[in-house]
Motif scaffolding. Structure first.
Motif, PDB file in Angstrom:
ATOM      1  N   GLU A   1     -13.116   7.868   5.896  1.00 52.60           N
ATOM      2  CA  GLU A   1     -13.560   8.840   5.136  1.00 52.60           C
ATOM      3  C   GLU A   1     -15.218   8.621   5.109  1.00 52.60           C
ATOM      4  O   GLU A   1     -16.165   9.511   4.892  1.00 52.60           O
ATOM      5  CB  GLU A   1     -13.160   8.575   3.782  1.00 52.60           C
TER       6      GLU A   1
ATOM      7  N   ALA B   1       0.813  -1.333   0.000  1.00 54.60           N
ATOM      8  CA  ALA B   1      -0.030   0.017   0.028  1.00 54.60           C
ATOM      9  C   ALA B   1       0.802   1.233   0.068  1.00 54.60           C
ATOM     10  O   ALA B   1       1.995   1.249   0.421  1.00 54.60           O
ATOM     11  CB  ALA B   1      -0.957  -0.083   1.312  1.00 54.60           C
TER      12      ALA B   1
ATOM     13  N   GLY C   1      -2.374   7.354   0.371  1.00 51.56           N
ATOM     14  CA  GLY C   1      -3.553   7.732  -0.297  1.00 51.56           C
ATOM     15  C   GLY C   1      -4.226   6.345  -0.976  1.00 51.56           C
ATOM     16  O   GLY C   1      -5.610   6.964  -1.369  1.00 51.56           O
ATOM     17  N   ASP C   2      -3.772   5.358  -0.680  1.00 53.26           N
ATOM     18  CA  ASP C   2      -4.744   4.414  -1.054  1.00 53.26           C
ATOM     19  C   ASP C   2      -6.034   4.221  -0.130  1.00 53.26           C
ATOM     20  O   ASP C   2      -5.748   4.623   0.840  1.00 53.26           O
ATOM     21  CB  ASP C   2      -3.796   2.976  -1.049  1.00 53.26           C
ATOM     22  N   THR C   3      -7.160   3.764  -0.734  1.00 54.25           N
ATOM     23  CA  THR C   3      -8.133   3.494  -0.235  1.00 54.25           C
ATOM     24  C   THR C   3      -8.609   1.957   0.235  1.00 54.25           C
ATOM     25  O   THR C   3      -8.485   1.347  -0.853  1.00 54.25           O
ATOM     26  CB  THR C   3      -9.503   4.197  -0.866  1.00 54.25           C
TER      27      THR C   3
ATOM     28  N   LEU D   1      -4.505   5.146   8.902  1.00 54.57           N
ATOM     29  CA  LEU D   1      -5.352   5.531   7.947  1.00 54.57           C
ATOM     30  C   LEU D   1      -6.591   6.583   8.548  1.00 54.57           C
ATOM     31  O   LEU D   1      -6.546   6.787   9.939  1.00 54.57           O
ATOM     32  CB  LEU D   1      -6.358   4.460   7.744  1.00 54.57           C
ATOM     33  N   THR D   2      -7.118   7.182   7.813  1.00 60.53           N
ATOM     34  CA  THR D   2      -8.338   8.160   8.308  1.00 60.53           C
ATOM     35  C   THR D   2      -9.368   7.912   7.525  1.00 60.53           C
ATOM     36  O   THR D   2      -9.634   7.228   6.381  1.00 60.53           O
ATOM     37  CB  THR D   2      -7.856   9.697   7.728  1.00 60.53           C
TER      38      THR D   2
ATOM     39  N   GLN E   1     -14.881   3.143   4.951  1.00 61.89           N
ATOM     40  CA  GLN E   1     -14.058   3.356   3.784  1.00 61.89           C
ATOM     41  C   GLN E   1     -12.796   4.464   4.436  1.00 61.89           C
ATOM     42  O   GLN E   1     -13.141   5.311   5.245  1.00 61.89           O
ATOM     43  CB  GLN E   1     -14.821   4.040   2.839  1.00 61.89           C
ATOM     44  N   ALA E   2     -11.622   3.897   4.415  1.00 64.79           N
ATOM     45  CA  ALA E   2     -10.414   4.577   5.189  1.00 64.79           C
ATOM     46  C   ALA E   2      -9.487   4.726   4.111  1.00 64.79           C
ATOM     47  O   ALA E   2      -9.118   3.973   3.082  1.00 64.79           O
ATOM     48  CB  ALA E   2      -9.967   3.895   6.078  1.00 64.79           C
ATOM     49  N   SER E   3      -8.523   5.825   4.254  1.00 62.93           N
ATOM     50  CA  SER E   3      -7.406   6.098   3.465  1.00 62.93           C
ATOM     51  C   SER E   3      -6.220   6.174   4.084  1.00 62.93           C
ATOM     52  O   SER E   3      -6.090   6.274   5.141  1.00 62.93           O
ATOM     53  CB  SER E   3      -7.349   7.755   2.567  1.00 62.93           C
ATOM     54  N   VAL E   4      -5.000   5.629   3.508  1.00 63.33           N
ATOM     55  CA  VAL E   4      -3.789   5.293   3.962  1.00 63.33           C
ATOM     56  C   VAL E   4      -3.181   6.957   4.221  1.00 63.33           C
ATOM     57  O   VAL E   4      -2.973   7.376   3.316  1.00 63.33           O
ATOM     58  CB  VAL E   4      -2.950   4.459   3.518  1.00 63.33           C
ATOM     59  N   THR E   5      -2.799   6.922   5.531  1.00 62.50           N
ATOM     60  CA  THR E   5      -2.074   8.293   5.691  1.00 62.50           C
ATOM     61  C   THR E   5      -0.662   8.163   6.087  1.00 62.50           C
ATOM     62  O   THR E   5       0.301   9.053   5.983  1.00 62.50           O
ATOM     63  CB  THR E   5      -2.780   9.358   6.909  1.00 62.50           C
TER      64      THR E   5
END
Length: 255
Positions: free
Chosen positions: A69, A36, A39-41, A66-67, A53-57
Protein backbone atom coordinates in the motif's frame (compact mmCIF):
# COMPACT_ATOMS: atom_id res chain seq x y z
CA UNK A 1 6.43 7.23 26.44
CA UNK A 2 7.79 4.46 24.23
CA UNK A 3 6.38 4.15 20.72
CA UNK A 4 4.82 0.78 19.95
CA UNK A 5 6.47 -0.90 16.96
CA UNK A 6 3.88 -2.40 14.58
CA UNK A 7 4.11 -6.07 13.60
CA UNK A 8 7.02 -6.38 11.19
CA UNK A 9 7.86 -9.21 8.81
CA UNK A 10 10.99 -9.83 6.78
CA UNK A 11 10.79 -10.59 3.07
CA UNK A 12 13.88 -12.49 1.94
CA UNK A 13 13.55 -11.22 -1.64
CA UNK A 14 13.76 -7.53 -2.60
CA UNK A 15 10.27 -6.11 -2.78
CA UNK A 16 9.41 -4.78 -6.24
CA UNK A 17 5.91 -4.26 -7.50
CA UNK A 18 2.56 -4.36 -5.75
CA UNK A 19 2.33 -8.04 -4.79
CA UNK A 20 4.47 -9.85 -2.20
CA UNK A 21 4.52 -13.47 -1.05
CA UNK A 22 5.84 -14.40 2.39
CA UNK A 23 7.10 -17.95 2.82
CA UNK A 24 8.79 -20.09 5.49
CA UNK A 25 9.02 -18.90 9.11
CA UNK A 26 7.64 -15.44 8.36
CA UNK A 27 4.51 -16.82 6.72
CA UNK A 28 3.99 -19.34 9.54
CA UNK A 29 4.39 -16.66 12.17
CA UNK A 30 1.94 -14.30 10.47
CA UNK A 31 -0.67 -16.97 9.71
CA UNK A 32 -0.40 -19.41 12.62
CA UNK A 33 0.99 -17.41 15.54
CA UNK A 34 -0.55 -14.00 14.87
CA UNK A 35 -3.62 -15.58 13.23
CA UNK A 36 -3.77 -12.93 10.53
CA UNK A 37 -6.89 -12.49 8.46
CA UNK A 38 -7.44 -11.14 4.98
CA UNK A 39 -7.46 -7.36 5.18
CA UNK A 40 -5.03 -7.09 8.09
CA UNK A 41 -2.27 -4.51 7.67
CA UNK A 42 1.37 -5.21 8.56
CA UNK A 43 4.81 -3.71 7.95
CA UNK A 44 7.29 -5.50 5.68
CA UNK A 45 11.02 -4.89 5.22
CA UNK A 46 13.50 -6.53 2.87
CA UNK A 47 16.86 -5.38 4.26
CA UNK A 48 17.30 -2.56 1.74
CA UNK A 49 16.37 0.25 4.12
CA UNK A 50 12.70 0.58 3.20
CA UNK A 51 9.51 -0.16 5.08
CA UNK A 52 6.34 -1.23 3.29
CA UNK A 53 2.78 -0.99 4.55
CA UNK A 54 1.00 -4.06 3.19
CA UNK A 55 -2.39 -5.70 3.51
CA UNK A 56 -3.01 -9.45 3.60
CA UNK A 57 -4.87 -10.67 0.50
CA UNK A 58 -4.59 -14.45 0.79
CA UNK A 59 -3.50 -16.93 3.47
CA UNK A 60 -2.35 -20.29 2.14
CA UNK A 61 -1.01 -23.41 3.80
CA UNK A 62 2.62 -22.50 3.13
CA UNK A 63 2.57 -18.83 2.19
CA UNK A 64 0.82 -15.52 2.70
CA UNK A 65 0.17 -13.06 -0.10
CA UNK A 66 0.06 -9.33 0.50
CA UNK A 67 -0.45 -6.14 -1.50
CA UNK A 68 1.85 -3.16 -0.97
CA UNK A 69 0.00 0.00 0.00
CA UNK A 70 2.91 2.37 0.65
CA UNK A 71 6.70 2.48 0.71
CA UNK A 72 9.02 4.70 2.75
CA UNK A 73 12.76 4.81 3.35
CA UNK A 74 13.20 4.73 7.13
CA UNK A 75 16.78 5.02 8.38
CA UNK A 76 17.41 3.70 11.89
CA UNK A 77 21.11 2.96 11.36
CA UNK A 78 23.93 4.29 13.52
CA UNK A 79 26.01 7.24 12.32
CA UNK A 80 29.11 5.03 12.62
CA UNK A 81 29.51 1.85 10.61
CA UNK A 82 31.00 -0.57 13.13
CA UNK A 83 32.32 -4.05 12.45
CA UNK A 84 32.94 -6.27 15.47
CA UNK A 85 35.47 -9.06 14.98
CA UNK A 86 34.62 -11.46 17.80
CA UNK A 87 35.95 -14.79 19.05
CA UNK A 88 32.44 -16.12 19.61
CA UNK A 89 31.34 -17.35 23.06
CA UNK A 90 29.58 -20.65 23.69
CA UNK A 91 25.97 -21.72 23.10
CA UNK A 92 23.18 -19.30 24.00
CA UNK A 93 25.64 -16.50 24.71
CA UNK A 94 26.21 -16.31 20.94
CA UNK A 95 22.53 -15.62 20.29
CA UNK A 96 22.39 -13.01 23.04
CA UNK A 97 25.45 -11.24 21.64
CA UNK A 98 24.00 -11.12 18.12
CA UNK A 99 20.60 -9.94 19.31
CA UNK A 100 22.00 -7.06 21.34
CA UNK A 101 24.52 -6.09 18.64
CA UNK A 102 21.61 -5.68 16.25
CA UNK A 103 19.76 -3.52 18.77
CA UNK A 104 22.80 -1.30 19.32
CA UNK A 105 23.29 -0.74 15.60
CA UNK A 106 26.40 -2.80 14.80
CA UNK A 107 26.77 -3.09 11.02
CA UNK A 108 28.74 -6.33 10.77
CA UNK A 109 30.01 -9.24 12.87
CA UNK A 110 33.09 -11.19 11.82
CA UNK A 111 33.57 -14.40 13.85
CA UNK A 112 37.29 -14.88 14.39
CA UNK A 113 39.37 -17.90 15.36
CA UNK A 114 42.21 -16.96 17.70
CA UNK A 115 44.78 -19.14 19.46
CA UNK A 116 42.64 -19.46 22.61
CA UNK A 117 39.31 -19.85 20.80
CA UNK A 118 37.15 -22.73 22.01
CA UNK A 119 34.24 -22.19 19.59
CA UNK A 120 34.48 -22.82 15.86
CA UNK A 121 31.22 -22.01 14.12
CA UNK A 122 29.91 -24.36 11.47
CA UNK A 123 27.74 -23.31 8.52
CA UNK A 124 24.60 -24.39 10.38
CA UNK A 125 25.55 -22.23 13.35
CA UNK A 126 26.11 -19.20 11.12
CA UNK A 127 22.67 -19.68 9.57
CA UNK A 128 21.04 -19.84 13.01
CA UNK A 129 22.72 -16.58 13.98
CA UNK A 130 21.59 -14.95 10.75
CA UNK A 131 18.04 -15.92 11.63
CA UNK A 132 18.59 -14.23 15.00
CA UNK A 133 19.58 -11.07 13.12
CA UNK A 134 16.22 -11.12 11.32
CA UNK A 135 14.25 -11.64 14.53
CA UNK A 136 16.13 -8.87 16.33
CA UNK A 137 15.69 -6.50 13.38
CA UNK A 138 11.97 -7.14 13.39
CA UNK A 139 11.82 -6.28 17.08
CA UNK A 140 14.04 -3.17 17.16
CA UNK A 141 12.97 -1.60 13.86
CA UNK A 142 16.15 -1.82 11.80
CA UNK A 143 15.51 -1.98 8.06
CA UNK A 144 19.02 -3.08 7.12
CA UNK A 145 20.25 -6.45 8.31
CA UNK A 146 23.45 -6.67 10.31
CA UNK A 147 25.83 -8.84 8.32
CA UNK A 148 27.40 -11.96 9.81
CA UNK A 149 30.50 -12.87 7.83
CA UNK A 150 32.01 -16.32 7.50
CA UNK A 151 34.56 -17.16 10.21
CA UNK A 152 38.14 -16.07 9.61
CA UNK A 153 41.43 -16.77 11.36
CA UNK A 154 42.67 -13.82 13.42
CA UNK A 155 46.05 -13.80 11.71
CA UNK A 156 44.33 -13.61 8.33
CA UNK A 157 42.17 -10.70 9.42
CA UNK A 158 45.08 -8.59 10.60
CA UNK A 159 47.11 -9.53 7.53
CA UNK A 160 44.39 -8.04 5.34
CA UNK A 161 45.32 -4.38 5.24
CA UNK A 162 42.41 -3.43 2.96
CA UNK A 163 40.11 -0.62 4.03
CA UNK A 164 40.73 2.74 5.64
CA UNK A 165 38.74 2.11 8.81
CA UNK A 166 40.08 2.72 12.29
CA UNK A 167 41.17 -0.61 13.80
CA UNK A 168 40.92 -1.30 17.53
CA UNK A 169 41.79 -4.40 19.55
CA UNK A 170 40.36 -4.76 23.05
CA UNK A 171 43.01 -6.05 25.40
CA UNK A 172 42.95 -6.02 29.23
CA UNK A 173 45.82 -4.07 30.68
CA UNK A 174 46.94 -1.81 33.51
CA UNK A 175 45.16 1.48 32.83
CA UNK A 176 46.13 3.06 36.13
CA UNK A 177 49.83 3.49 35.39
CA UNK A 178 51.96 4.35 32.44
CA UNK A 179 50.33 7.57 31.27
CA UNK A 180 47.26 6.11 29.61
CA UNK A 181 45.13 8.55 27.63
CA UNK A 182 41.53 8.51 26.49
CA UNK A 183 41.08 7.38 22.92
CA UNK A 184 39.14 9.98 20.94
CA UNK A 185 37.21 8.20 18.21
CA UNK A 186 37.10 10.38 15.12
CA UNK A 187 33.85 11.36 13.48
CA UNK A 188 33.63 9.08 10.44
CA UNK A 189 34.11 10.54 7.00
CA UNK A 190 31.90 7.87 5.50
CA UNK A 191 28.17 7.38 6.01
CA UNK A 192 26.00 4.32 6.68
CA UNK A 193 25.13 4.19 2.99
CA UNK A 194 28.74 3.28 2.18
CA UNK A 195 29.64 -0.39 1.90
CA UNK A 196 32.90 -0.14 3.88
CA UNK A 197 32.71 0.14 7.67
CA UNK A 198 34.78 2.90 9.22
CA UNK A 199 35.58 1.26 12.58
CA UNK A 200 36.76 -2.32 12.98
CA UNK A 201 37.00 -3.48 16.61
CA UNK A 202 38.23 -6.88 17.78
CA UNK A 203 37.35 -8.81 20.93
CA UNK A 204 39.27 -11.97 21.80
CA UNK A 205 38.18 -15.28 23.35
CA UNK A 206 37.90 -16.17 27.03
CA UNK A 207 41.47 -15.70 28.24
CA UNK A 208 42.04 -12.91 25.74
CA UNK A 209 44.34 -12.60 22.79
CA UNK A 210 47.88 -13.88 23.29
CA UNK A 211 50.66 -11.31 23.56
CA UNK A 212 51.90 -12.39 20.12
CA UNK A 213 48.44 -11.80 18.62
CA UNK A 214 48.23 -8.34 20.18
CA UNK A 215 51.70 -7.36 19.04
CA UNK A 216 51.01 -8.60 15.51
CA UNK A 217 47.89 -6.45 15.38
CA UNK A 218 49.72 -3.38 16.68
CA UNK A 219 52.46 -3.92 14.10
CA UNK A 220 49.73 -4.00 11.44
CA UNK A 221 48.37 -0.62 12.53
CA UNK A 222 45.74 -1.62 15.10
CA UNK A 223 45.37 0.34 18.35
CA UNK A 224 45.16 -1.56 21.63
CA UNK A 225 42.42 -0.28 23.95
CA UNK A 226 41.15 -1.21 27.40
CA UNK A 227 37.56 -1.31 28.63
CA UNK A 228 38.56 -0.83 32.25
CA UNK A 229 40.12 -2.68 35.18
CA UNK A 230 37.67 -5.62 35.27
CA UNK A 231 37.88 -8.73 33.11
CA UNK A 232 34.73 -8.98 31.00
CA UNK A 233 33.17 -11.95 29.27
CA UNK A 234 33.37 -11.92 25.49
CA UNK A 235 29.80 -10.79 24.91
CA UNK A 236 29.99 -8.12 27.64
CA UNK A 237 33.21 -6.72 26.21
CA UNK A 238 31.86 -6.70 22.66
CA UNK A 239 28.65 -4.90 23.58
CA UNK A 240 30.38 -2.47 25.95
CA UNK A 241 32.79 -1.50 23.22
CA UNK A 242 30.00 -1.23 20.65
CA UNK A 243 27.91 1.01 22.92
CA UNK A 244 30.80 3.37 23.53
CA UNK A 245 31.73 3.61 19.87
CA UNK A 246 28.21 3.93 18.51
CA UNK A 247 26.61 6.14 21.13
CA UNK A 248 29.56 7.86 22.79
CA UNK A 249 28.54 6.58 26.22
CA UNK A 250 31.98 6.91 27.70
CA UNK A 251 35.73 7.11 27.04
CA UNK A 252 37.83 4.20 25.84
CA UNK A 253 41.22 4.21 27.51
CA UNK A 254 44.18 3.87 25.19
CA UNK A 255 46.96 1.61 26.46
Amino acid sequence: MFAVMPDRYYCQHPIAGADVTLEGPEARHLASVMRAEVGDTVVLFDGTGFEFQASVTRIGKRDVQLTIESKAEVDREAAVQLTLAVAMPKSERQKWLIEKAVELGVARIVPIVAQRSVVKLKASGIERLRRTVIEASKQCGRNRLMEIADPVAWKELIADGAGDEEKLIAHPGDTEEGGSTDLQVRTPATTPSNNSPNILAAIGPEGGFTDDEVQSAIAAGWQSVSLGPRILRVETAALSLAARLLDNLGPIVSL
